[in-house]
Each structure stands twice: as structure tokens, then as C-alpha cells.
Design a protein around this motif. Structure first.
Motif, PDB file in Angstrom:
ATOM      1  N   ARG A   1       0.828  -1.222   0.000  1.00 32.18           N
ATOM      2  CA  ARG A   1       0.000   0.000   0.000  1.00 32.18           C
ATOM      3  C   ARG A   1       0.853   1.259   0.000  1.00 32.18           C
ATOM      4  O   ARG A   1       0.556   2.211  -0.711  1.00 32.18           O
ATOM      5  CB  ARG A   1      -0.945  -0.003   1.202  1.00 32.18           C
ATOM      6  N   GLN A   2       1.907   1.272   0.802  1.00 33.69           N
ATOM      7  CA  GLN A   2       2.758   2.468   0.853  1.00 33.69           C
ATOM      8  C   GLN A   2       3.498   2.689  -0.462  1.00 33.69           C
ATOM      9  O   GLN A   2       3.591   3.815  -0.937  1.00 33.69           O
ATOM     10  CB  GLN A   2       3.758   2.349   2.005  1.00 33.69           C
ATOM     11  N   VAL A   3       4.009   1.622  -1.039  1.00 24.96           N
ATOM     12  CA  VAL A   3       4.741   1.761  -2.303  1.00 24.96           C
ATOM     13  C   VAL A   3       3.800   2.191  -3.416  1.00 24.96           C
ATOM     14  O   VAL A   3       4.129   3.077  -4.217  1.00 24.96           O
ATOM     15  CB  VAL A   3       5.471   0.443  -2.657  1.00 24.96           C
TER      16      VAL A   3
ATOM     17  N   LEU B   1       4.172   5.651  -5.499  1.00 23.49           N
ATOM     18  CA  LEU B   1       4.274   5.668  -6.960  1.00 23.49           C
ATOM     19  C   LEU B   1       3.172   6.520  -7.582  1.00 23.49           C
ATOM     20  O   LEU B   1       3.409   7.244  -8.557  1.00 23.49           O
ATOM     21  CB  LEU B   1       4.213   4.243  -7.511  1.00 23.49           C
ATOM     22  N   THR B   2       1.974   6.456  -7.033  1.00 19.82           N
ATOM     23  CA  THR B   2       0.879   7.292  -7.527  1.00 19.82           C
ATOM     24  C   THR B   2       1.186   8.771  -7.322  1.00 19.82           C
ATOM     25  O   THR B   2       0.971   9.584  -8.221  1.00 19.82           O
ATOM     26  CB  THR B   2      -0.440   6.916  -6.817  1.00 19.82           C
ATOM     27  N   ASP B   3       1.702   9.113  -6.146  1.00 24.76           N
ATOM     28  CA  ASP B   3       2.060  10.517  -5.884  1.00 24.76           C
ATOM     29  C   ASP B   3       3.163  10.996  -6.819  1.00 24.76           C
ATOM     30  O   ASP B   3       3.113  12.125  -7.329  1.00 24.76           O
ATOM     31  CB  ASP B   3       2.505  10.688  -4.429  1.00 24.76           C
ATOM     32  N   GLN B   4       4.153  10.148  -7.073  1.00 24.66           N
ATOM     33  CA  GLN B   4       5.229  10.524  -7.992  1.00 24.66           C
ATOM     34  C   GLN B   4       4.701  10.691  -9.417  1.00 24.66           C
ATOM     35  O   GLN B   4       5.119  11.623 -10.125  1.00 24.66           O
ATOM     36  CB  GLN B   4       6.336   9.473  -7.975  1.00 24.66           C
TER      37      GLN B   4
ATOM     38  N   ARG C   1       4.888  14.101 -11.579  1.00 23.42           N
ATOM     39  CA  ARG C   1       5.488  14.170 -12.914  1.00 23.42           C
ATOM     40  C   ARG C   1       4.493  14.679 -13.947  1.00 23.42           C
ATOM     41  O   ARG C   1       4.850  15.468 -14.826  1.00 23.42           O
ATOM     42  CB  ARG C   1       6.012  12.802 -13.335  1.00 23.42           C
ATOM     43  N   LEU C   2       3.244  14.236 -13.844  1.00 27.36           N
ATOM     44  CA  LEU C   2       2.213  14.704 -14.768  1.00 27.36           C
ATOM     45  C   LEU C   2       1.968  16.201 -14.589  1.00 27.36           C
ATOM     46  O   LEU C   2       1.830  16.938 -15.569  1.00 27.36           O
ATOM     47  CB  LEU C   2       0.923  13.917 -14.559  1.00 27.36           C
ATOM     48  N   ARG C   3       1.921  16.662 -13.342  1.00 25.14           N
ATOM     49  CA  ARG C   3       1.736  18.095 -13.066  1.00 25.14           C
ATOM     50  C   ARG C   3       2.893  18.905 -13.634  1.00 25.14           C
ATOM     51  O   ARG C   3       2.701  19.949 -14.251  1.00 25.14           O
ATOM     52  CB  ARG C   3       1.623  18.299 -11.553  1.00 25.14           C
ATOM     53  N   GLN C   4       4.115  18.397 -13.470  1.00 25.44           N
ATOM     54  CA  GLN C   4       5.294  19.096 -13.986  1.00 25.44           C
ATOM     55  C   GLN C   4       5.292  19.121 -15.518  1.00 25.44           C
ATOM     56  O   GLN C   4       5.593  20.148 -16.123  1.00 25.44           O
ATOM     57  CB  GLN C   4       6.557  18.421 -13.465  1.00 25.44           C
ATOM     58  N   ALA C   5       4.928  17.997 -16.132  1.00 28.77           N
ATOM     59  CA  ALA C   5       4.900  17.945 -17.596  1.00 28.77           C
ATOM     60  C   ALA C   5       3.818  18.860 -18.160  1.00 28.77           C
ATOM     61  O   ALA C   5       4.049  19.553 -19.153  1.00 28.77           O
ATOM     62  CB  ALA C   5       4.668  16.515 -18.066  1.00 28.77           C
TER      63      ALA C   5
END
Length: 162
Positions: A36-38, A42-45, A49-53
Motif C-alpha cells: 500500500r505504501q509503495v 508511486l501514484t504521488d510521484q 510528474r504529470l503536473r510538472q509535464a
């Protein structure tokens, strides 16, 4: 010695039960918590990345629109400069003059546009064209003090914008 003989005794069943409780149960719980934590990390990352792109793409489009605005501003003075526009039209009180490209139906000036043009800024409009295609128009007043006298409209070449 056979396994089924081993599990027939009471002590053997207790040892097996203690092994399951003390070793496999905590290991299974740790695996579920770790998963669950991983997956959350990964979802947050991925979202970051999508927000930055998307921010990067938005900034690139804004930069190109500012370039096109400067090109449209200089277009009346330098012929052939507005090469990134599919068509150019000069709309005034007397009518529309097509400077380049096919003639378009240009929007009527409303008071909000007149005020916007009067402050020296440009107007960006999206019009729905034939067969669901869209046209992006960039307009700039030739004389910001009197925007009704003439507005230069350019249809942005979308291939250049994207």
C-alpha cells in the motif's frame, strides 16, 4: 518419517500453529502495508510528474503565444513577417480586408473586447470551424487608442502552436 504422522500429535500441531502465527502472519501483514505504501508513493510521484509535464507544456504554449503576439504586432510594419499565421485579416468599421489566406468569419467587437484592445492587449479566441475543427484567432488593435478603427486578426497555424 511421514509428515502426516508428524501432524497427528498435539505438540506438532501447536508448533505448526505457532510457526504460522509468529512468522507468516507478521510477514503477510508487512507485505500488505508495504504494498500500500509503495503504490501510494508511486501514484504521488506519477501525479507530480504529470503536473510538472503539463506545466512545462503550458509554459511552452504561452511562450509561443507571446511570440505570435509580437509577430502580429509587427506585421503591419513588416510585410511577410507573420508567417506563423494561416490567414490575416484587418477588420474595421467599414469591413474586413483579407491580407492573406482564406476569408474567415470574424467575431463582432463587444464592449469587453474594445476595452481589452484599448488597454493595448491582445484577444485570443477559439472558434468552432467545419467538421468539428477549431480555429484559434489572435486579435490586436492597430491603434489601441481607437480599437474600432481597425483590428488585425490572425488565424494561428495550430501545427506551429503545438
Amino acid at each position: 518419517m511421514r509428515i502426516d504422522m508428524f501432524l497427528r500429535t498435539r505438540v506438532a500441531r501447536r508448533v505448526l500453529w505457532l510457526f504460522v502465527v509468529c512468522a507468516l502472519l507478521p510477514l503477510g501483514a508487512l507485505a500488505i502495508v508495504s504494498y500500500r505504501q509503495v503504490s501510494r508513493q508511486l501514484t504521488d510521484q506519477s501525479r507530480a510528474r504529470l503536473r510538472q509535464a503539463s506545466k512545462l507544456v503550458g509554459m511552452v504554449i504561452l511562450e509561443r503565444l507571446q511570440f505570435l503576439e509580437g509577430e502580429l504586432q509587427a506585421a503591419p510594419d513588416v510585410p511577410g513577417l507573420a508567417a506563423h499565421f494561416a490567414s490575416l485579416h484587418l477588420a474595421s468599421e467599414t469591413g474586413v480586408v483579407s491580407l492573406r489566406g482564406q476569408r474567415l468569419e470574424l467575431p463582432a467587437l463587444d464592449p469587453a473586447m474594445v476595452e481589452h484592445f484599448g488597454s493595448g492587449r491582445s484577444v485570443l479566441l477559439v472558434q468552432e470551424g467545419n467538421a468539428g475543427a477549431h480555429r484559434v484567432l489572435l486579435g490586436r488593435a492597430v491603434n489601441p487608442a481607437a480599437p474600432r478603427r481597425g483590428v488585425l486578426w490572425g488565424e494561428i497555424d495550430l501545427a506551429n502552436l503545438w
